[in-house]
Design an enzyme around this catalytic site. Structure first.
Site, PDB file in Angstrom:
ATOM      1  N   ARG A  72       0.819  -1.199   0.000  1.00  0.00           N
ATOM      2  CA  ARG A  72       0.000   0.000   0.000  1.00  0.00           C
ATOM      3  C   ARG A  72       0.863   1.264   0.000  1.00  0.00           C
ATOM      4  NH1 ARG A  72      -2.008   0.938   4.247  1.00  0.00           N
ATOM      5  NH2 ARG A  72      -1.170  -0.720   5.563  1.00  0.00           N
ATOM      6  N   LYS A 217      -8.535  -2.301   1.241  1.00  0.00           N
ATOM      7  CA  LYS A 217      -8.424  -1.367   2.347  1.00  0.00           C
ATOM      8  C   LYS A 217      -9.196  -0.075   2.089  1.00  0.00           C
ATOM      9  CE  LYS A 217      -6.088  -3.924   5.152  1.00  0.00           C
ATOM     10  NZ  LYS A 217      -6.802  -4.536   6.300  1.00  0.00           N
ATOM     11  N   HIS A 236     -10.194  -3.562  13.075  1.00  0.00           N
ATOM     12  CA  HIS A 236      -9.153  -4.275  12.327  1.00  0.00           C
ATOM     13  C   HIS A 236      -8.692  -5.438  13.195  1.00  0.00           C
ATOM     14  CE1 HIS A 236      -5.049  -4.174  10.096  1.00  0.00           C
ATOM     15  NE2 HIS A 236      -5.925  -4.865   9.423  1.00  0.00           N
ATOM     16  N   SER A 254       1.542  -6.664  12.392  1.00  0.00           N
ATOM     17  CA  SER A 254       2.323  -7.701  11.712  1.00  0.00           C
ATOM     18  C   SER A 254       3.395  -8.256  12.643  1.00  0.00           C
ATOM     19  CB  SER A 254       2.978  -7.098  10.473  1.00  0.00           C
ATOM     20  OG  SER A 254       3.773  -8.046   9.808  1.00  0.00           O
ATOM     21  N   LYS A 258      -1.265 -12.677  15.124  1.00  0.00           N
ATOM     22  CA  LYS A 258      -2.728 -12.564  15.024  1.00  0.00           C
ATOM     23  C   LYS A 258      -3.317 -13.632  14.112  1.00  0.00           C
ATOM     24  CE  LYS A 258      -4.740  -9.624  12.282  1.00  0.00           C
ATOM     25  NZ  LYS A 258      -5.325  -8.456  11.607  1.00  0.00           N
ATOM     26  N   THR A 259      -2.745 -13.792  12.926  1.00  0.00           N
ATOM     27  CA  THR A 259      -3.283 -14.759  11.968  1.00  0.00           C
ATOM     28  C   THR A 259      -3.141 -16.184  12.492  1.00  0.00           C
ATOM     29  OG1 THR A 259      -2.722 -13.296  10.136  1.00  0.00           O
ATOM     30  CG2 THR A 259      -3.126 -15.602   9.602  1.00  0.00           C
ATOM     31  N   ASP A 273      -9.589 -10.492   9.416  1.00  0.00           N
ATOM     32  CA  ASP A 273      -8.997  -9.154   9.314  1.00  0.00           C
ATOM     33  C   ASP A 273      -9.931  -7.988   9.601  1.00  0.00           C
ATOM     34  OD1 ASP A 273      -6.612  -7.652   8.696  1.00  0.00           O
ATOM     35  OD2 ASP A 273      -7.567  -7.047   6.832  1.00  0.00           O
ATOM     36  N   ARG A 338       1.511 -12.228  -0.820  1.00  0.00           N
ATOM     37  CA  ARG A 338       0.143 -12.372  -0.304  1.00  0.00           C
ATOM     38  C   ARG A 338      -0.652 -13.430  -1.061  1.00  0.00           C
ATOM     39  NH1 ARG A 338      -1.756  -9.275   4.257  1.00  0.00           N
ATOM     40  NH2 ARG A 338      -0.245  -7.604   4.565  1.00  0.00           N
TER      41      ARG A 338
END
Length: 577
Positions: A72, A217, A236, A254, A258-259, A273, A338
């Site tokens: 981004r 996003k 988020h 990051s 979390k994932t 997410d 990704r």
């Protein structure tokens, strides 16, 4: 007779649905050929035919490249300032909302539409956001690349054939002309990339970047305005649910886990997410997942590994085009590799992606300073403060002589997507937690026994044991002690976790060095919070004072340098008294 390869490509659709739209008529969009809501197999064919560098991997995923921009561009994001909405938005030096006027937005929209009109074909995706029927919105994406269409087909909630036939006017339109640059000499432009959002026109324009995450996003940024205006809290976060229907929200930047931690095979996944907490519970905004692929291994993240199959988009990965094998450990193109896939590709996805009111909120921090406890129970004030802080710490880079960890703060764990002041979101979070009896926890997945370079990374086994103790109720009954400086409640024992690990100072080689580092981190938090000093204008002085009260109380650094642990112990005793 032999047929040319392009004779076998999918046919375009009747453009009446597009040409009759008020958005099309106002913008001047007049494409030559339109592909609307094509199936993944059709989009594969179109991407392979017209987009160089696109390949099918050995597992059936579509591997493609996003061009020069592989992440981004937050500093190129613009929000149109208009009289109707400007009072609700957060502006200023620390806001992610860079200003643009309406005339410049329309100038960029015309540039994007003119480019799309020159193309031999454009792709349209009509789909939904928000799994809650009462909150559902219709989104239209107009783009130049089949890869973008497949990406948004994965990330949005896909309509049935009947829903598509009756789609009507969209609520929001994205014009993705990312293959064409912005004019950097236009007002408010600083480069040839521009991502522009107009709440007045309910449109978004993308120029100068083909990174697909800008669309995802962009929609999330819109939800960060629309949902709070309806009394619904956009978040988020990851979200999963236990067998008893107990919902947990996971927040983390990051590298915090979390994932990995939200993808628990014992707990169905509501989403990875983006979520909203409304009067009936929580719901996922999206219809898909957008997972990081760097260093992906089947052994550590089997759910994501299995999801990379036909229909999945792989962005900017290192692919052996002879074998179709992906080298997930490679950073040849970027570290930000990704995978985008529909949420149903996750074997334990809970569909429809809705749940009840959260029982637990878990804030994850990878504390490379090694001073935060593995787990702490937070008051409402502390939950607001740490939610706004959005803290983690990254380990030192490759520069010679640099050994200190680097603190990172991202407001509400997603600063780049906020539309309103962070205090507004935090206040809504506390109100909903108080109303529904939700408990907040701060988990340190970073270092123990010393900072990075001295201690070691927190055991994933111990972190999972802590999360199990949260979910099975063990920590509700635990005994707690108050930590110095941050005033956190740390449990004295947890099944499966050595008791000494639960108190960071007990596993540091030097208690005085621990005190200096802890106090230093406290000052970093306080300094970062200065960015939000205008928050009382959005939530009132009383609520702003409550939020500040949840933060650390560091002492003078020279005092800790002289007396070490004694200085912060003495201050802690004074605060309690």
């Amino acid at each position: 007779m032999l047929r040319m390869a392009q004779d076998n490509l999918p046919q375009g659709v009747d453009m009446a649905f597009l040409l009759n739209s008020k958005y099309t008529q106002e913008s001047g969009l007049a494409p030559k050929l339109v592909y609307r809501n094509m199936s993944p197999s059709q989009l594969y064919e179109l991407a392979l035919a017209f987009e160089p560098g696109t390949h099918i991997t050995s597992t059936g995923a579509l591997a493609t490249k996003s061009g020069e921009k592989m992440g981004r561009s937050p500093k190129d994001k613009r929000v149109t300032r208009d009289p109707e909405t400007e009072k609700d938005l957060w502006w200023g030096p620390y806001s992610p909302n860079y200003v643009m006027d309406d005339r410049t937005f329309l100038t960029n929209r015309e540039r994007a539409v003119d480019y799309l009109n020159t193309l031999d074909r454009v792709y349209v995706v009509d789909a939904f956001v928000n799994w809650d029927p009462a909150s559902r919105l219709k989104v239209r994406v107009v783009t130049s690349r089949a890869y973008h269409a497949l990406f948004m087909n994965n990330m949005l909630i896909r309509p049935t054939a009947e829903e598509l036939a009756n789609f009507g006017e969209p609520d929001f339109v994205i014009y993705n002309a990312g293959a064409f640059p912005a004019n950097k000499y236009t007002n408010f432009m600083t480069s040839q990339t521009s991502i522009d959002l107009s709440l007045k026109h309910k449109e978004m324009v993308i120029l100068g970047t083909m990174y697909a995450g800008e669309m995802k996003k962009g929609v999330f940024t819109l939800m960060h305005y629309l949902m709070p205006m309806q009394g619904k809290l956009s978040l988020h976060s990851g979200c999963n649910m236990g067998a008893a229907g107990d919902v947990t929200l996971f927040f983390g930047l990051s590298g915090t886990g979390k994932t990995t931690l939200s993808a628990d095979p014992k707990r169905p996944l509501i989403g990875d997410d983006e979520h909203v907490w409304c009067d009936t519970g929580v719901f996922n905004i999206e219809g898909g997942c957008y997972a990081k692929c760097i260093d992906l291994k089947q052994e550590t993240e089997p759910e994501i590994w299995k999801a990379i199959r036909f229909g999945t988009v792989l962005e900017n990965v290192d692919l052996d085009t002879n074998t179709g094998l992906v080298n997930y450990s490679s950073q040849k193109l970027t570290e930000n590799t990704r995978a985008s896939y529909p949420i149903e590709f996750m074997e334990n996805a809970h569909i429809p992606c809705v749940g009840g009111h959260p029982k637990n909120v878990i804030l994850l921090a990878c504390d490379a300073f090694g001073v935060l406890p593995p787990v702490s129970k937070l008051s409402l004030e502390q939950a607001m403060y740490h939610f706004i802080s959005g803290y983690t710490a990254k380990v030192a880079g490759t520069e010679v002589g640099v050994t200190e960890p680097q603190a990172t703060f991202s407001a509400c764990f997603g600063s780049a997507f906020l539309m309103m002041h962070p205090y507004k979101y935090a206040t809504m979070l506390a109100e909903k937690m108080a109303k529904h009896g939700t408990t907040a926890w701060l988990l340190n997945t970073g270092w123990t026994g010393g900072k990075y370079g001295v201690g070691k990374r927190m055991s994933l086994k111990h972190t999972r044991a802590i999360i199990d103790a949260i979910h099975n109720g063990e920590l509700e009954k635990a005994e707690y002690v108050t930590t110095p400086v941050f005033g956190l409640l740390a449990p004295t024992s947890i099944t499966g976790v050595p008791s000494e690990v639960l108190s960071p100072e007990n596993v540091w080689p030097s208690k005085d060095e621990f005190a200096v580092t802890l106090n230093k981190l406290g000052h970093m938090f306080v300094k970062n919070f200065g960015h939000f000093s205008d928050g009382d204008a959005f939530v009132g002085a009383e609520m702003a004072a409550r939020i500040i009260a949840g933060g650390p109380k560091p002492v003078a650094e020279d005092a800790v340098a002289k007396t070490g642990i004694a200085a912060i112990k003495a201050e802690a005793a004074t605060v309690v008294a």
